[in-house]
Each structure stands twice: as structure tokens, then as C-alpha cells.
Motif scaffolding. Structure first.
Motif, PDB file in Angstrom:
ATOM      1  N   VAL A 195       1.011  -1.305  -0.030  1.00 20.96           N
ATOM      2  CA  VAL A 195       0.238  -0.010  -0.029  1.00 20.96           C
ATOM      3  C   VAL A 195       1.016   1.440  -0.002  1.00 20.96           C
ATOM      4  N   ALA A 196       1.905   1.410   0.845  1.00 24.03           N
ATOM      5  CA  ALA A 196       2.857   2.394   0.864  1.00 24.03           C
ATOM      6  C   ALA A 196       3.367   2.790  -0.397  1.00 24.03           C
ATOM      7  N   GLY A 197       3.694   1.787  -1.072  1.00 29.85           N
ATOM      8  CA  GLY A 197       4.335   2.099  -2.544  1.00 29.85           C
ATOM      9  C   GLY A 197       3.319   2.731  -3.364  1.00 29.85           C
ATOM     10  N   THR A 203       7.492   3.574   4.244  1.00 31.08           N
ATOM     11  CA  THR A 203       7.099   2.304   4.771  1.00 31.08           C
ATOM     12  C   THR A 203       7.380   2.714   6.285  1.00 31.08           C
ATOM     13  N   ARG A 204       6.734   2.537   7.417  1.00 32.79           N
ATOM     14  CA  ARG A 204       6.921   2.645   8.734  1.00 32.79           C
ATOM     15  C   ARG A 204       6.975   1.529   9.285  1.00 32.79           C
ATOM     16  N   GLU A 223      -0.404   7.103  16.000  1.00 31.71           N
ATOM     17  CA  GLU A 223      -0.055   8.912  15.364  1.00 31.71           C
ATOM     18  C   GLU A 223       1.479   8.525  15.238  1.00 31.71           C
ATOM     19  N   GLN A 224       2.152   7.714  15.881  1.00 33.05           N
ATOM     20  CA  GLN A 224       3.418   7.761  15.329  1.00 33.05           C
ATOM     21  C   GLN A 224       3.848   6.832  14.195  1.00 33.05           C
ATOM     22  N   SER A 225       2.936   5.728  13.988  1.00 26.93           N
ATOM     23  CA  SER A 225       3.088   4.801  13.073  1.00 26.93           C
ATOM     24  C   SER A 225       2.452   5.005  11.630  1.00 26.93           C
ATOM     25  N   SER A 237       1.270   1.374   7.359  1.00 28.32           N
ATOM     26  CA  SER A 237       1.855   0.579   6.462  1.00 28.32           C
ATOM     27  C   SER A 237       2.578  -0.965   6.846  1.00 28.32           C
ATOM     28  N   ALA A 238       2.604  -1.670   5.750  1.00 29.64           N
ATOM     29  CA  ALA A 238       3.073  -2.992   6.277  1.00 29.64           C
ATOM     30  C   ALA A 238       4.633  -2.800   6.522  1.00 29.64           C
ATOM     31  N   PRO A 239       5.326  -3.487   7.593  1.00 27.03           N
ATOM     32  CA  PRO A 239       6.647  -3.147   7.626  1.00 27.03           C
ATOM     33  C   PRO A 239       7.630  -3.353   6.451  1.00 27.03           C
ATOM     34  N   SER A 240       8.979  -2.851   6.441  1.00 31.85           N
ATOM     35  CA  SER A 240       9.746  -2.975   5.607  1.00 31.85           C
ATOM     36  C   SER A 240      10.624  -4.356   5.806  1.00 31.85           C
TER      37      SER A 240
END
Ligand SMILES: Nc1ncnc2c1ncn2[C@@H]1O[C@H](COP(=O)(O)OP(=O)(O)OP(=O)(O)O)[C@@H](O)[C@H]1O
Ligand SMILES: [Mg+2]
Length: 401
Positions: A195-197, A203-204, A223-225, A237-240
Motif C-alpha cells: 500500500v505504501a508503495g 514504509t514505517r 499517530e507515530q506509526s 503500512s506493512a513493515p519493511s
């Protein structure tokens, strides 16, 4: 509707008991359930978050277990915990034990001789009937949770999720700059999520950290993520990094969805194809599930199997089938009629193929709408969003009438 549900955390029951209780509760459609296999005293800090994220904590304790009584006092000492708490303990427990539990903060104490149905009946009677003010105690749950699954890899789940989110913003005004709705996407396709891409945000690794640290996420975590895409959609986002799927718990997913649903109008969830336990809370909290597929026989059969799995815990979840890469046929072919039969529902949503637009959108990291407003693909997804918005509006009007 998901937002009317009472969320119950089942803590410290043996697996079989936990399952039968969860089944008895979810059968009533009125409840959403998270199961926490550990004892109340063993979940420490998490208990506070559970108490913030749920309406009721039902926990199993051995008569006279002082560590559980301690844990209970701690939860009660924390002002932000809003959950009611009920203990289930040995039927042979003395009055003194029951008193201790009540003093420590249990609202109710039940004997473990009650079967799951009886226990749920008791909860209904005391917890639901006697506490009509419950609705006011709950956070203002608000969002429609729309979950997107795909019947096979590459079927177009993420394309649909990202562009449905974009269309649900329902931008108005000069140059269509002002969004009517707040929309979030939760990318739970943890290992391969893109999704982030698709929306060109970094990505976070919040979800990875959450899995690693075994914490129940709260608003600060969210909020932070989360990142914000150029169109205004917010993305968890899904993590890298590679995150093992089993590391995530149902309680964590429940907490994320609860928190997001009080901050957004629409929450779109991109789910993995993996059959993991924590799919259950997603489905029980969802207002709708879209299954994106093509009309080929193997995909339809896979879609059918998925529906069976997904609806195990959410039998009344509305499901819509999205046939991607095919424009709506004027006359349905035989294989379409067969497919609808296998899926036991009509094939309502058709997304035509438009390779140049889809490709350009991904390359530029923008929604389809930015590339071509008039593409039949963009329009088809916009139409789905319109239907969602209209259905919700008419539902709200009926509720207020
Ligand atoms: N209707 C369409 N027309 C043309 N191309 C499409 C269409 N739908 C999806 N695609 C393309 O197909 C590819 C896969 O789509 P997408 O990533 O949305 O699928 P997915 O089901 O999420 O896949 P994955 O299993 O990788 O998560 C992408 O390159 C996307 O641009
Ligand atoms: Mg995908």
C-alpha cells in the motif's frame, strides 16, 4: 453493525473453554471477542490497554490466586480503564474469595460450573440489560470498516483497496481539494504489503515493533506509526522488515481497529491471504468484506474457501464479490452463472482491465484518479465508493428517523 457491538476480552481460559465461550458470545451477534490465553496476572501492562479497548474483561482465575487479585486492583487503579470486569472462578470457592475479587474490583463473579451458554445468558442479563448507558461509555465508534481480501496473489486487492480509499475521500470544492471524509488504510498484508508503495509514502515499522514488543497499540502508537499520502489518506503500512505473521495477536488487531474507528470515517483493511488467527477480530469488526478475484474456476473455488474461513467467526458479515480485469458483461457467460452459484452470491462489482492507467498509477505512486479520471477502471471503483457512501447515509437517516 460492528459499531454497536460490545467488545469482550476473554482472559486466561483454557483453550477449549475460551473457544466455546467465544462461540457462544459471537453467536449473539452483539459481541466482538478477543481471546487472550494468558492469565490476568501474566499480561501486566497489556491488561490496562485491554481495559481501555474493551467493554468487558471476562477472566478465569483459580480461587484464591492472589496474583490475579493484585492485577485486578492495578487495572482498577488506572482511571482510563473503562471496561467492566467479570471473574469466573471455581464453583467451590468460598464466599471470602468472591468478596476479595469484588473488593479488588470485579463487577461480577461467576462459578465455573456455568456452561458457556448459561454464562453468556448471565452476562446478557446483568451486563447488557442493566447497563443501558453502556453505549455512552464506549468510545465514539464511528468508522465503517471495509476489508479487502483477494482470492489469489495479484488479483488486484491492493489496487482496489487503495483506490476505494481515495474515492471515499469524496473530495469537493474548487479543484476538488477538500475531502468530505477521513479515510485510513491498514495494510495487514504484513509480509508483502505494498500500500505504501502504491501511494508513494515511506514504509514505517510500527507494526513490526508492535509484534516484537508484544504491546497493545494505542492512539499514540498509531499517530507515530501512520503516514499521510498526498491525497490525504492515512496509512498504517506493512513493515519493511520481515514480520512473522504469528507474532501478531487478536488483541493487538482489535486495539488498532478500535482506535482507528474512532478517528476515521472509513477504515480500509488490506488482509493477507494467510489463514491466521487474528483474521477473526478483523472480520467480526468489519462492516463489509470485498473479495477481489477473477472469474476463472480455480479462483472462484479459492474465493469460496476463503469465504468459509472468514465467516466462521462472523457469519453475518456482508460480502461482495469484485471481479477484476473484466468489464461488466451485457450477458453473463455460463461460467459467470456457475461462479455466482458456487459463491452463493451475485457477481455485483466488475472492474475493467486498464493496464496503461494501472501501470502509470503504480509507477508514479498515485491513485488511478490522478492518472485518468475517465478511465472505466477509475469510474468503476468510484461507483463502489458512491454506493458505500449513499448506503451509509440512508442508514444514518433511518436511524435518526
Ligand atoms: N483492473 C486492472 N487493470 C489493469 N491492471 C490491473 C488491474 N488491477 C490490478 N492491476 C495490476 O495488477 C497487478 C497486481 O495488482 P495488485 O497489487 O493490486 O494485486 P494484489 O491482489 O494486491 O496482489 P498481491 O497478491 O501482490 O498483494 C498490479 O500491477 C496492478 O497494477
Ligand atoms: Mg496486495
Amino acid at each position: 453493525m460492528a459499531q454497536d457491538r460490545i467488545s469482550v476480552a476473554l482472559v486466561g481460559f483454557e483453550e477449549a473453554n475460551s473457544e466455546s465461550l467465544a462461540a457462544a458470545l459471537t453467536q449473539k451477534n452483539q459481541y466482538g471477542v478477543v481471546e487472550v490465553p494468558k492469565q490476568l496476572s501474566a499480561i501486566n501492562g497489556q491488561a490496562l490497554s485491554l481495559s481501555a479497548a474493551n467493554d468487558l474483561i471476562l477472566f478465569r482465575t483459580e480461587a484464591g490466586d492472589l496474583t490475579d487479585i493484585d492485577a485486578l486492583e492495578k487495572i482498577r487503579g488506572n482511571a482510563s480503564g473503562k471496561a467492566q470486569i467479570a471473574a469466573v472462578t471455581d464453583a467451590s470457592a468460598s464466599l471470602e474469595v468472591a468478596q476479595k475479587l469484588t473488593q479488588a474490583g470485579a463487577d461480577y463473579v461467576f462459578p465455573d460450573t456455568l456452561g458457556p451458554e448459561e454464562l453468556v445468558a448471565q452476562l446478557q442479563k446483568r451486563f447488557v440489560a442493566e447497563r443501558p448507558q453502556l453505549a455512552e461509555l464506549k468510545p465514539a465508534r464511528h468508522a465503517q470498516i471495509l476489508t479487502v481480501a483477494r482470492a489469489r496473489g495479484g488479483a488486484g486487492g491492493t489496487t482496489f483497496a487503495v483506490n476505494l480509499a481515495d474515492a471515499l475521500l469524496d473530495r469537493r470544492g474548487t479543484f476538488k481539494k477538500k475531502s468530505t471524509n477521513r479515510v485510513a488504510i491498514l495494510d495487514l498484508d504484513l509480509q508483502f504489503g505494498k500500500v505504501a508503495g502504491f501511494l508513494d509514502v515511506p514504509t514505517r515499522d510500527g507494526l513490526y515493533q508492535m509484534a516484537e514488543d508484544k504491546v497493545i497499540p494505542d492512539k499514540v502508537f498509531l499517530e507515530q506509526s501512520m503516514s499521510e499520502a498526498a491525497n490525504g489518506v492515512r496509512i498504517l503500512s506493512a513493515p519493511s522488515q520481515f514480520a512473522p505473521l504469528e507474532a501478531i495477536t487478536s488483541a493487538q488487531i482489535n486495539a488498532i481497529l478500535t482506535a482507528l474507528s474512532s478517528d476515521f470515517d472509513y477504515v480500509i483493511v488490506d488482509v493477507p491471504m494467510a489463514l491466521v488467527n487474528w483474521v477473526a477480530p478483523i472480520m467480526t469488526m468489519s462492516d463489509k468484506l470485498y473479495i477481489v478475484t477473477d472469474s476463472a474456476v480455480p479462483s472462484i473455488h479459492q474465493a469460496r474457501r476463503l469465504i468459509e474461513f472468514y465467516t466462521e467467526d462472523a457469519p453475518s458479515l456482508p460480502i461482495e464479490i469484485v471481479i477484476n480485469n473484466e468489464k461488466k458483461p451485457l450477458v453473463r457467460g455460463r461460467h459467470h452463472v456457475e461462479a455466482a452459484k458456487v459463491l452463493e452470491r451475485p457477481l455485483d462489482i466488475w472492474l475493467p482491465q486498464d493496464v496503461p492507467t494501472a501501470r502509470a498509477a503504480i509507477d508514479r505512486g498515485v491513485p488511478l484518479n490522478e492518472v485518468s479520471k475517465r478511465s472505466p477502471l477509475t469510474r468503476a471503483i468510484r461507483q463502489v465508493a458512491k454506493t458505500v457512501i449513499q448506503t451509509q447515509k440512508s442508514h444514518a437517516t433511518q436511524m435518526n428517523a
